[in-house]
Write a protein that holds these residues in place. Structure first.
Motif, mmCIF file in Angstrom:
data_model
loop_
_atom_site.group_PDB
_atom_site.id
_atom_site.type_symbol
_atom_site.label_atom_id
_atom_site.label_comp_id
_atom_site.label_asym_id
_atom_site.label_seq_id
_atom_site.Cartn_x
_atom_site.Cartn_y
_atom_site.Cartn_z
ATOM 1 N N GLY A 10 0.904 -1.234 -0.241
ATOM 2 C CA GLY A 10 0.084 -0.038 -0.020
ATOM 3 C C GLY A 10 0.877 1.247 -0.020
ATOM 4 O O GLY A 10 1.622 1.403 0.918
ATOM 5 N N THR A 11 1.181 1.913 -1.084
ATOM 6 C CA THR A 11 1.825 3.073 -1.483
ATOM 7 C C THR A 11 3.468 2.711 -0.913
ATOM 8 O O THR A 11 3.873 3.487 -0.245
ATOM 9 C CB THR A 11 1.483 4.446 -0.662
ATOM 10 N N GLY A 12 3.786 1.453 -1.195
ATOM 11 C CA GLY A 12 5.260 1.186 -1.049
ATOM 12 C C GLY A 12 5.452 0.499 0.480
ATOM 13 O O GLY A 12 6.387 0.053 0.521
ATOM 14 N N ASN A 13 4.116 0.661 1.068
ATOM 15 C CA ASN A 13 4.443 -0.123 2.416
ATOM 16 C C ASN A 13 4.252 -1.413 2.251
ATOM 17 O O ASN A 13 2.962 -1.584 1.784
ATOM 18 C CB ASN A 13 3.372 0.314 3.472
ATOM 19 N N ASP A 14 5.271 -2.666 2.428
ATOM 20 C CA ASP A 14 4.701 -3.862 1.915
ATOM 21 C C ASP A 14 4.508 -4.889 2.981
ATOM 22 O O ASP A 14 5.232 -4.822 3.939
ATOM 23 C CB ASP A 14 5.651 -4.211 0.834
ATOM 24 N N PHE A 15 3.836 -5.930 2.823
ATOM 25 C CA PHE A 15 3.453 -7.118 3.796
ATOM 26 C C PHE A 15 3.486 -8.146 3.299
ATOM 27 O O PHE A 15 2.746 -8.365 2.341
ATOM 28 C CB PHE A 15 2.004 -6.495 4.414
ATOM 29 N N VAL A 16 3.699 -9.184 3.967
ATOM 30 C CA VAL A 16 3.346 -10.688 4.051
ATOM 31 C C VAL A 16 2.070 -10.961 4.380
ATOM 32 O O VAL A 16 1.953 -10.814 5.661
ATOM 33 C CB VAL A 16 4.513 -11.578 4.590
ATOM 34 N N LEU A 36 10.344 -14.423 7.359
ATOM 35 C CA LEU A 36 9.713 -13.989 6.463
ATOM 36 C C LEU A 36 9.611 -12.741 5.947
ATOM 37 O O LEU A 36 9.679 -12.471 4.732
ATOM 38 C CB LEU A 36 8.108 -14.403 6.660
ATOM 39 N N CYS A 37 9.845 -11.746 6.935
ATOM 40 C CA CYS A 37 10.012 -10.251 6.586
ATOM 41 C C CYS A 37 11.439 -10.011 6.195
ATOM 42 O O CYS A 37 11.575 -8.790 5.619
ATOM 43 C CB CYS A 37 9.717 -9.277 7.867
ATOM 44 N N HIS A 38 12.326 -10.751 6.349
ATOM 45 C CA HIS A 38 13.677 -10.490 6.044
ATOM 46 C C HIS A 38 13.892 -10.379 4.440
ATOM 47 O O HIS A 38 13.411 -11.174 3.848
ATOM 48 C CB HIS A 38 14.691 -11.613 6.467
ATOM 49 N N ARG A 39 14.700 -9.473 4.082
ATOM 50 C CA ARG A 39 14.836 -8.760 2.557
ATOM 51 C C ARG A 39 15.981 -9.647 2.019
ATOM 52 O O ARG A 39 15.955 -9.471 0.665
ATOM 53 C CB ARG A 39 14.970 -7.735 2.419
ATOM 54 N N PHE A 41 16.890 -13.139 3.334
ATOM 55 C CA PHE A 41 16.561 -14.516 3.631
ATOM 56 C C PHE A 41 15.135 -15.243 3.557
ATOM 57 O O PHE A 41 14.943 -16.269 3.663
ATOM 58 C CB PHE A 41 17.355 -14.967 4.931
ATOM 59 N N GLY A 42 14.362 -14.126 3.416
ATOM 60 C CA GLY A 42 12.963 -14.470 3.387
ATOM 61 C C GLY A 42 12.238 -13.922 2.214
ATOM 62 O O GLY A 42 12.719 -13.616 1.134
ATOM 63 N N VAL A 43 10.938 -13.655 2.604
ATOM 64 C CA VAL A 43 10.255 -12.833 1.381
ATOM 65 C C VAL A 43 10.256 -11.356 1.209
ATOM 66 O O VAL A 43 10.788 -10.745 -0.023
ATOM 67 C CB VAL A 43 8.611 -13.270 1.629
ATOM 68 N N GLY A 44 10.573 -10.846 2.413
ATOM 69 C CA GLY A 44 11.042 -9.371 2.383
ATOM 70 C C GLY A 44 9.789 -8.421 2.804
ATOM 71 O O GLY A 44 8.887 -8.570 1.711
ATOM 72 N N ALA A 45 9.585 -7.926 3.646
ATOM 73 C CA ALA A 45 8.442 -6.824 3.899
ATOM 74 C C ALA A 45 8.637 -5.965 5.228
ATOM 75 O O ALA A 45 9.536 -6.330 5.924
ATOM 76 C CB ALA A 45 7.053 -7.892 4.040
ATOM 77 N N ASP A 46 7.937 -5.021 5.181
ATOM 78 C CA ASP A 46 7.821 -4.065 6.414
ATOM 79 C C ASP A 46 7.150 -4.652 7.466
ATOM 80 O O ASP A 46 7.113 -4.450 8.799
ATOM 81 C CB ASP A 46 7.184 -2.815 6.106
ATOM 82 N N GLY A 47 6.213 -5.695 7.249
ATOM 83 C CA GLY A 47 5.530 -6.259 8.286
ATOM 84 C C GLY A 47 4.781 -7.652 7.668
ATOM 85 O O GLY A 47 4.881 -8.003 6.697
ATOM 86 N N LEU A 48 4.304 -8.376 8.854
ATOM 87 C CA LEU A 48 3.544 -9.528 8.356
ATOM 88 C C LEU A 48 2.026 -9.470 9.033
ATOM 89 O O LEU A 48 1.887 -8.890 10.183
ATOM 90 C CB LEU A 48 4.216 -10.944 8.968
ATOM 91 N N ILE A 49 0.979 -9.859 8.162
ATOM 92 C CA ILE A 49 -0.289 -9.816 8.684
ATOM 93 C C ILE A 49 -0.871 -11.135 8.471
ATOM 94 O O ILE A 49 -0.970 -11.631 7.261
ATOM 95 C CB ILE A 49 -1.128 -8.738 7.934
ATOM 96 N N LEU A 50 -1.695 -11.457 9.653
ATOM 97 C CA LEU A 50 -2.532 -12.929 9.613
ATOM 98 C C LEU A 50 -3.829 -12.332 9.583
ATOM 99 O O LEU A 50 -4.402 -11.268 10.264
ATOM 100 C CB LEU A 50 -2.455 -13.520 11.071
ATOM 101 N N ILE A 51 -4.808 -13.134 8.749
ATOM 102 C CA ILE A 51 -6.066 -12.937 8.679
ATOM 103 C C ILE A 51 -6.665 -13.950 9.641
ATOM 104 O O ILE A 51 -6.282 -15.181 8.969
ATOM 105 C CB ILE A 51 -6.400 -12.977 7.045
ATOM 106 N N ASN A 65 5.499 -6.550 13.288
ATOM 107 C CA ASN A 65 6.588 -5.650 12.712
ATOM 108 C C ASN A 65 7.418 -6.572 12.218
ATOM 109 O O ASN A 65 7.609 -7.689 12.478
ATOM 110 C CB ASN A 65 7.355 -4.647 13.858
ATOM 111 N N ALA A 66 8.394 -6.084 11.297
ATOM 112 C CA ALA A 66 9.485 -6.666 10.616
ATOM 113 C C ALA A 66 10.577 -7.219 11.736
ATOM 114 O O ALA A 66 11.089 -8.289 11.314
ATOM 115 C CB ALA A 66 10.465 -5.925 9.762
ATOM 116 N N ASP A 67 10.461 -7.035 12.944
ATOM 117 C CA ASP A 67 11.291 -7.564 14.031
ATOM 118 C C ASP A 67 10.754 -8.957 14.394
ATOM 119 O O ASP A 67 11.434 -9.349 15.226
ATOM 120 C CB ASP A 67 11.790 -6.625 14.989
ATOM 121 N N GLY A 68 9.490 -8.881 14.150
ATOM 122 C CA GLY A 68 9.040 -10.533 14.553
ATOM 123 C C GLY A 68 7.996 -10.413 15.689
ATOM 124 O O GLY A 68 7.334 -11.390 15.819
#
Length: 262
Positions: A10-16, A36-39, A41-51, A65-68
């Motif tokens: 969303g406007t460059g703020n990216d999420f797994v 998973l957030c690591h750019r 060793f993982g997918v790469g993102a500013d954060g991760l969201i569970l639905i 947050n990207a820190d886990g």
């Protein structure tokens, strides 16, 4: 273990994004979330969201947050969560969902523009050099000139870790008012511990800070694109019917192979 994920921005703020309605993903595994957030060793993102499932609501959004570690409300993440939940068939055009800061409502257009209702703001600390408020996450807002060339990482980090904010942390927003009454906003985000391309709760805080001079809706420019913030001002410290408005897009989807020994 195979993890199915979707990447949104969303406007460059990216999420797994992960559909966790089955409850299979271990939300206590901070190491996995950070990986998973690591750019590199993982997918790469500013954060991760569970639905996730939530009784009486279309879904629940759990944000990391990207820190886990689980974080406070993320506005751009909320818009991406709405877009993802829509593809899962959880609602038609209007949704109600739960996040860490409570109930949210949102609508989505066929062009994937999301109009996300934020929490009311009942306190704004206004100082000569900065404003401070909570728009779902804590935000320090300061106006600046020459923002294009500002060292947002260094200056934002110094404020985030100063004596007042170090223990809990704060997001730091640098704002420049432009000739067409648009605000240019750059943000250092706690948890990511870096500048991000955009911060939804941050641009919301910037707009409310600028409300003494600018009417609603306020147009916002970020490094990742354009947003709008609409609101009703009761006075300079109290706001209701706050909406963060902008696009959310799917980037790609895939699978991630994870071993606890990796």
């Amino acid at each position: 273990m195979t993890i199915i994920f979707h990447k949104y921005q969303g406007t460059g703020n990216d999420f797994v994004m992960i559909d966790n309605r089955s409850g299979v993903f271990d939300r206590q595994n901070n190491q996995l979330v950070a990986l998973l957030c690591h750019r590199r060793f993982g997918v790469g993102a500013d954060g991760l969201i569970l639905i996730q499932k939530r009784q009486d609501f279309d879904f629940e959004m759990i944000y990391f947050n990207a820190d886990g570690y689980e974080g406070s409300m993320c506005g751009n993440g909320g818009r991406c969560a709405v877009a993802f939940a829509h593809t899962l068939g959880l609602f038609d055009t209007h949704t109600t969902f739960m996040a860490t800061d409570g109930l949210h409502e949102a609508t989505i257009t066929p062009e994937n523009e999301i109009r996300l209702k934020m929490q009311d703001v009942s306190s704004v600390e206004r100082n000569p050099e900065f404003a401070y408020m909570n728009t779902g996450s804590p935000h320090y807002v300061t106006f600046s000139q020459g923002l294009t060339n500002k060292d947002v990482f260094a200056e934002g980090r110094a404020i985030r870790y100063n004596d007042r904010f170090a223990a809990v942390g704060t997001n730091v927003n640098f704002v420049e008012k432009q000739a067409d009454n648009t605000l240019f906003v750059r943000t250092y985000e706690r948890g990511v511990e870096d500048e991000t391309y955009s911060c939804g709760t941050g641009v919301t805080a910037a707009a409310l800070t600028a409300s003494v001079d600018l009417p609603s809706p306020i147009r916002i420019k970020t490094l990742g694109g354009n947003l709008q913030v609409a609101f009703e001002a009761i006075d300079s410290e109290h706001f209701k019917n706050i909406f963060l408005i902008g696009p959310a897009q799917k980037v790609f989807e895939g699978t991630f192979e994870y071993s606890a020994q990796a």
